[in-house]
Write a protein that holds these residues in place. Structure first.
Motif, PDB file in Angstrom:
ATOM      1  N   TRP A 100       6.203   8.006  11.473  1.00  0.00           N
ATOM      2  CA  TRP A 100       5.048   8.655  12.120  1.00  0.00           C
ATOM      3  C   TRP A 100       5.526   9.796  13.014  1.00  0.00           C
ATOM      4  O   TRP A 100       4.932  10.891  13.013  1.00  0.00           O
ATOM      5  N   LEU A 101       6.591   9.564  13.755  1.00  0.00           N
ATOM      6  CA  LEU A 101       7.142  10.643  14.597  1.00  0.00           C
ATOM      7  C   LEU A 101       7.533  11.859  13.762  1.00  0.00           C
ATOM      8  O   LEU A 101       7.461  12.996  14.233  1.00  0.00           O
ATOM      9  N   ARG A 102       7.941  11.597  12.526  1.00  0.00           N
ATOM     10  CA  ARG A 102       8.256  12.699  11.615  1.00  0.00           C
ATOM     11  C   ARG A 102       6.999  13.181  10.897  1.00  0.00           C
ATOM     12  O   ARG A 102       7.075  13.818   9.874  1.00  0.00           O
ATOM     13  N   ARG A 103       5.866  12.829  11.465  1.00  0.00           N
ATOM     14  CA  ARG A 103       4.549  13.353  11.107  1.00  0.00           C
ATOM     15  C   ARG A 103       4.006  12.824   9.773  1.00  0.00           C
ATOM     16  O   ARG A 103       3.340  13.538   9.017  1.00  0.00           O
ATOM     17  N   ARG A 104       4.290  11.538   9.507  1.00  0.00           N
ATOM     18  CA  ARG A 104       3.543  10.873   8.443  1.00  0.00           C
ATOM     19  C   ARG A 104       2.091  10.815   8.896  1.00  0.00           C
ATOM     20  O   ARG A 104       1.804  10.313   9.987  1.00  0.00           O
ATOM     21  N   SER A 105       1.179  11.323   8.062  1.00  0.00           N
ATOM     22  CA  SER A 105      -0.216  11.433   8.501  1.00  0.00           C
ATOM     23  C   SER A 105      -1.133  10.426   7.821  1.00  0.00           C
ATOM     24  O   SER A 105      -2.313  10.326   8.138  1.00  0.00           O
ATOM     25  N   THR A 106      -0.575   9.697   6.868  1.00  0.00           N
ATOM     26  CA  THR A 106      -1.354   8.688   6.142  1.00  0.00           C
ATOM     27  C   THR A 106      -0.789   7.305   6.478  1.00  0.00           C
ATOM     28  O   THR A 106       0.306   7.195   7.039  1.00  0.00           O
ATOM     29  N   PRO A 107      -1.514   6.225   6.123  1.00  0.00           N
ATOM     30  CA  PRO A 107      -1.053   4.891   6.538  1.00  0.00           C
ATOM     31  C   PRO A 107       0.303   4.514   5.940  1.00  0.00           C
ATOM     32  O   PRO A 107       0.722   5.038   4.906  1.00  0.00           O
ATOM     33  N   LEU A 108       0.961   3.591   6.606  1.00  0.00           N
ATOM     34  CA  LEU A 108       2.090   2.882   6.007  1.00  0.00           C
ATOM     35  C   LEU A 108       1.491   1.737   5.200  1.00  0.00           C
ATOM     36  O   LEU A 108       0.693   0.955   5.733  1.00  0.00           O
ATOM     37  N   TYR A 109       1.823   1.656   3.932  1.00  0.00           N
ATOM     38  CA  TYR A 109       1.302   0.597   3.083  1.00  0.00           C
ATOM     39  C   TYR A 109       2.280  -0.574   3.121  1.00  0.00           C
ATOM     40  O   TYR A 109       3.466  -0.401   2.829  1.00  0.00           O
ATOM     41  N   LEU A 110       1.764  -1.735   3.477  1.00  0.00           N
ATOM     42  CA  LEU A 110       2.634  -2.895   3.682  1.00  0.00           C
ATOM     43  C   LEU A 110       2.197  -4.041   2.768  1.00  0.00           C
ATOM     44  O   LEU A 110       1.137  -4.643   2.959  1.00  0.00           O
ATOM     45  N   HIS A 111       3.026  -4.308   1.768  1.00  0.00           N
ATOM     46  CA  HIS A 111       2.761  -5.393   0.822  1.00  0.00           C
ATOM     47  C   HIS A 111       3.559  -6.628   1.231  1.00  0.00           C
ATOM     48  O   HIS A 111       4.684  -6.512   1.715  1.00  0.00           O
ATOM     49  N   GLY A 112       2.990  -7.813   0.973  1.00  0.00           N
ATOM     50  CA  GLY A 112       3.751  -9.029   1.239  1.00  0.00           C
ATOM     51  C   GLY A 112       2.905 -10.258   0.998  1.00  0.00           C
ATOM     52  O   GLY A 112       1.716 -10.164   0.663  1.00  0.00           O
ATOM     53  N   PRO A 113       3.521 -11.432   1.176  1.00  0.00           N
ATOM     54  CA  PRO A 113       2.771 -12.671   1.000  1.00  0.00           C
ATOM     55  C   PRO A 113       1.622 -12.773   2.006  1.00  0.00           C
ATOM     56  O   PRO A 113       1.576 -12.003   2.983  1.00  0.00           O
ATOM     57  N   VAL A 114       0.735 -13.727   1.798  1.00  0.00           N
ATOM     58  CA  VAL A 114      -0.373 -13.954   2.738  1.00  0.00           C
ATOM     59  C   VAL A 114       0.221 -14.185   4.132  1.00  0.00           C
ATOM     60  O   VAL A 114       1.172 -14.943   4.296  1.00  0.00           O
ATOM     61  N   GLY A 115      -0.341 -13.504   5.116  1.00  0.00           N
ATOM     62  CA  GLY A 115       0.187 -13.572   6.478  1.00  0.00           C
ATOM     63  C   GLY A 115       0.829 -12.269   6.913  1.00  0.00           C
ATOM     64  O   GLY A 115       1.174 -12.091   8.076  1.00  0.00           O
ATOM     65  N   VAL A 116       0.968 -11.334   5.968  1.00  0.00           N
ATOM     66  CA  VAL A 116       1.621 -10.060   6.279  1.00  0.00           C
ATOM     67  C   VAL A 116       0.783  -9.240   7.271  1.00  0.00           C
ATOM     68  O   VAL A 116       1.306  -8.380   7.984  1.00  0.00           O
TER      69      VAL A 116
END
Ligand SMILES: [Zn+2]
Length: 315
Positions: A100-116
């Motif tokens: 984000w500091l490097r100016r990512r302007s869209t979400p971080l997509y985070l995949h994982g098991p239930v509870g992520v």
């Protein structure tokens, strides 16, 4: 005439690029287990396919390792977690904040098991005092970059599909205490890579890995003396793979190339530690093919007609 040739060249260039051989590039950002050791880095793996960057697990130093590869950091915006053990998620807050500091302007997509989703909430709580400062202060970061889009995987199957790149999650066996733990298979252009995640011998992993191009398996080396001394009654070897078990998996699946990651060489005071050569020897007792023992930042490049391992430690 010269100008005309140049024009043709420029026109042909994109076509040539499109027709270039497809490839999957796998970078071992780190191949250590949870215990920090000099010269070693915790487990994260970067997979590049079809111009997409996919990150699998986020060990402690994942951001620095990504920087070492020269990748444009904000492009790393999709992370697949195998499970929630600390050595697979500890680097995630830093990755989220620095991309984000490097100016990512869209979400971080985070995949994982239930509870992520709890991890996403935790990151936002951890940085609660920082987020408004970054948005409203002189940096004026794009608000969209602070968002985390959670993609929970409730059951195994395809979890991501875009422009020919397919990621499939499958259940592995990392013990009842952990609950659901996934391995991931990446398919692109007729090529395939499997990352085991943390697991002991898993029939389901074997079923998802038959004949893949690259099979990356975790491994834990515990010496016979340690076992005889009863140091592993807690059953740690029931949730990780011995070199012999990994060798059995390689023998049953016959990948074009086998490789290790999450390599734990158990250390106990007063006991000799298994060496990498001994670990590979034990693997070889069950599998005759070559097994890669990667160091951090080693790469494997998979093309339909070749697998390249530039500068890696092939033993
Ligand atoms: Zn684990």
């Amino acid at each position: 005439m010269k100008a005309r040739s140049l024009l043709y060249f420029l026109l042909l260039l994109p076509v040539a690029a499109v027709q270039a051989q497809p490839e999957i590039r796998v970078t071992f950002l780190g191949t250590n287990g949870p215990m920090p050791e000099p010269g070693r880095v915790g487990t994260s793996t970067l997979v590049e396919a079809g111009g997409q960057l996919l990150l699998f697990d986020a060990g402690l130093n994942v951001t620095q390792q990504l920087v070492e590869t020269g990748v444009n950091l904000p492009r790393v915006d999709r992370v697949f977690l195998t499970h929630f053990h600390s050595d697979h998620v500890a680097g995630l807050p830093g990755l989220w904040s620095t991309t984000w500091l490097r100016r990512r302007s869209t979400p971080l997509y985070l995949h994982g098991p239930v509870g992520v989703d709890a991890i996403a909430r935790g990151i936002h709580a951890f940085f609660a005092k920082d987020i408004p400062v970054r948005i409203n202060g002189p940096e004026a970061l794009p608000p969209g970059g602070q968002e985390i889009e959670v993609v929970e995987t409730a059951q195994q199957g395809v979890v991501y599909q875009q422009e020919g790149v397919v990621v499939t999650a499958f259940e592995v066996d990392h013990g009842a205490d952990v609950g659901t733990a996934y391995g991931y298979r990446i398919d692109y252009g007729g090529m395939s890579v499997v990352l085991s995640g943390d697991t002991t011998y898993s029939e389901n992993l074997v079923a998802h890995s038959m004949g893949v191009d690259l099979l990356v398996h975790e491994v834990m080396g515990v010496t016979d003396a340690m076992l005889e001394a009863g140091l592993y009654r807690s059953g740690v070897l029931e949730v990780h793979a011995t070199p012999e078990q990994a060798g059995q998996v390689f023998a049953e699946t016959q990948p074009r190339l086998a490789a290790f990651t999450h390599i734990i060489l158990a250390r106990r005071p007063g006991f000799e530690t298994m060496t990498p050569a001994q670990l590979l020897q034990r693997t070889a007792s069950h599998y005759e093919g070559e097994v890669l023992y990667p160091q951090a930042l080693d790469e494997v490049i998979i093309r339909p007609d070749a697998i390249m391992v530039p500068g890696a430690n092939l033993q």
